[in-house]
Enzyme design. Sequence first.
Site, PDB file in Angstrom:
ATOM      1  N   HIS A  89       0.873  -1.176   0.000  1.00 19.49           N
ATOM      2  CA  HIS A  89       0.000   0.000   0.000  1.00 19.49           C
ATOM      3  C   HIS A  89       0.909   1.225   0.000  1.00 19.49           C
ATOM      4  O   HIS A  89       1.735   1.388   0.905  1.00 19.49           O
ATOM      5  CB  HIS A  89      -0.917  -0.003   1.229  1.00 19.49           C
ATOM      6  CG  HIS A  89      -1.938  -1.096   1.195  1.00 19.49           C
ATOM      7  ND1 HIS A  89      -2.247  -1.882   2.287  1.00 19.49           N
ATOM      8  CD2 HIS A  89      -2.711  -1.531   0.165  1.00 19.49           C
ATOM      9  CE1 HIS A  89      -3.185  -2.754   1.931  1.00 19.49           C
ATOM     10  NE2 HIS A  89      -3.479  -2.567   0.660  1.00 19.49           N
ATOM     11  N   GLU A 142       1.705   3.663   2.992  1.00 17.95           N
ATOM     12  CA  GLU A 142       2.150   3.065   4.265  1.00 17.95           C
ATOM     13  C   GLU A 142       3.670   2.975   4.230  1.00 17.95           C
ATOM     14  O   GLU A 142       4.250   1.967   3.852  1.00 17.95           O
ATOM     15  CB  GLU A 142       1.484   1.689   4.443  1.00 17.95           C
ATOM     16  CG  GLU A 142      -0.039   1.811   4.484  1.00 17.95           C
ATOM     17  CD  GLU A 142      -0.753   0.474   4.556  1.00 17.95           C
ATOM     18  OE1 GLU A 142      -0.084  -0.560   4.714  1.00 17.95           O
ATOM     19  OE2 GLU A 142      -1.989   0.472   4.449  1.00 17.95           O
ATOM     20  N   HIS A 165       3.243  -3.352   6.864  1.00 16.32           N
ATOM     21  CA  HIS A 165       2.166  -2.394   6.570  1.00 16.32           C
ATOM     22  C   HIS A 165       2.036  -1.394   7.715  1.00 16.32           C
ATOM     23  O   HIS A 165       2.644  -1.558   8.778  1.00 16.32           O
ATOM     24  CB  HIS A 165       0.830  -3.130   6.409  1.00 16.32           C
ATOM     25  CG  HIS A 165       0.716  -3.883   5.121  1.00 16.32           C
ATOM     26  ND1 HIS A 165      -0.184  -3.565   4.147  1.00 16.32           N
ATOM     27  CD2 HIS A 165       1.411  -4.948   4.658  1.00 16.32           C
ATOM     28  CE1 HIS A 165      -0.053  -4.405   3.128  1.00 16.32           C
ATOM     29  NE2 HIS A 165       0.905  -5.255   3.424  1.00 16.32           N
ATOM     30  N   GLU A 197       1.382  -5.218  10.899  1.00 17.15           N
ATOM     31  CA  GLU A 197       0.736  -3.899  10.911  1.00 17.15           C
ATOM     32  C   GLU A 197       1.314  -3.054  12.039  1.00 17.15           C
ATOM     33  O   GLU A 197       1.226  -3.426  13.211  1.00 17.15           O
ATOM     34  CB  GLU A 197      -0.780  -4.052  11.126  1.00 17.15           C
ATOM     35  CG  GLU A 197      -1.519  -4.740   9.997  1.00 17.15           C
ATOM     36  CD  GLU A 197      -1.838  -3.821   8.816  1.00 17.15           C
ATOM     37  OE1 GLU A 197      -1.528  -2.606   8.895  1.00 17.15           O
ATOM     38  OE2 GLU A 197      -2.380  -4.332   7.833  1.00 17.15           O
TER      39      GLU A 197
HETATM   40 ZN   LIG Z   1      -1.538  -2.008   4.222  1.00 15.60          ZN
END
Ligand SMILES: [Zn+2]
Length: 328
Positions: free
Chosen positions: A56, A59, A151, A213
């Site tokens: 992404h 990010e 991420h 994350e």
């Molecule tokens: Zn992500």
Amino acid sequence: MNDFLTNTLNGEQPSKLFGETLYFHWKWIECGILQLTPLDSSMLVERDCVLSAGIHGNETCGVEILNQLLQNLFANTIPLKCRLLVIFGNIDALRANKRFLFCDMNRMFGGRWQNCASSCERDRAALLEEAVVDFWNDGDDGRERWHLDLHTTFKGSYQHTSFGILPARATSWDEGFLGWLGTIVEALVFHQSQNGTFSNFSSQFNAFSCTVELETGPHGKKNFYEFNHIQSELEKLISGGQIGKPPPDHKQPAIRYKVKHQITRQREEFNLYFPLNTLNFTPFTRGTLIAQDGDSNYIVQNETEYILFPNPARSLGKRAGLMLVKEC
Ligand SMILES: [Zn+2]
């Protein structure tokens, strides 16, 4: 290789496509994909590693971490003791500082991009799959395969400021891998079904993989303490250092959850019964109505269930949240 990230963002092919440092041979595979192989194979640790970030494009914490790690490797500050593939994912979205330009790449892996319309994400997902498969296939059989896909989550958490999401797996997880993850994240979430994430793709090749994350503050402001800790643990992982301990404020071992239900909007008539500002890992008690999708309701059935990635603005066919239960 002076600055792999700058090189990648400029879309330039470096003047040299391979070379050697004190500890490793490096090879430029493609824009944003670099393979590093230790010179001394007798010193190898028991695993091959893929480290990826920027799937992404907005990010960027993971991208910064991997870029710093590469700079330390190329400066010979740390040795390399595993085969390593470093990937910056969605280059076009990284340049634009957007999650994606046309489609969410982290829904496209494992046989899904083939059914998507032509886009930069479709082409990139195909290329990343090929690079990862080549990397796994070039390694010796019997070596462990680890893939960490970094991420960032911008949504705050009721608890757990960093967490790992693990793909569904037919065979059991390696406790060594889960234990290592517990040094960098506070919670582990186990998917129960296959999906189109990059980490799920690697898992199909028998890799231990995880979508990591990291929570940032508003506008992507990073938590320097956590950022430096993860940087340091990744360096130890690839350089054969002693595996560290989690930060003192982390619960140890990491709390484990499994995905019980995915809320996906199936119908136009759709209502969610949690507020816009609901945080990740917010608990709900048995009997709470969470979602109404046409004439189908989702009501909490366990004593406590926790929501992850709550998103009241989800359009038709998209995920509005995951409901989790704690593992005993
Ligand atoms: Zn992500």
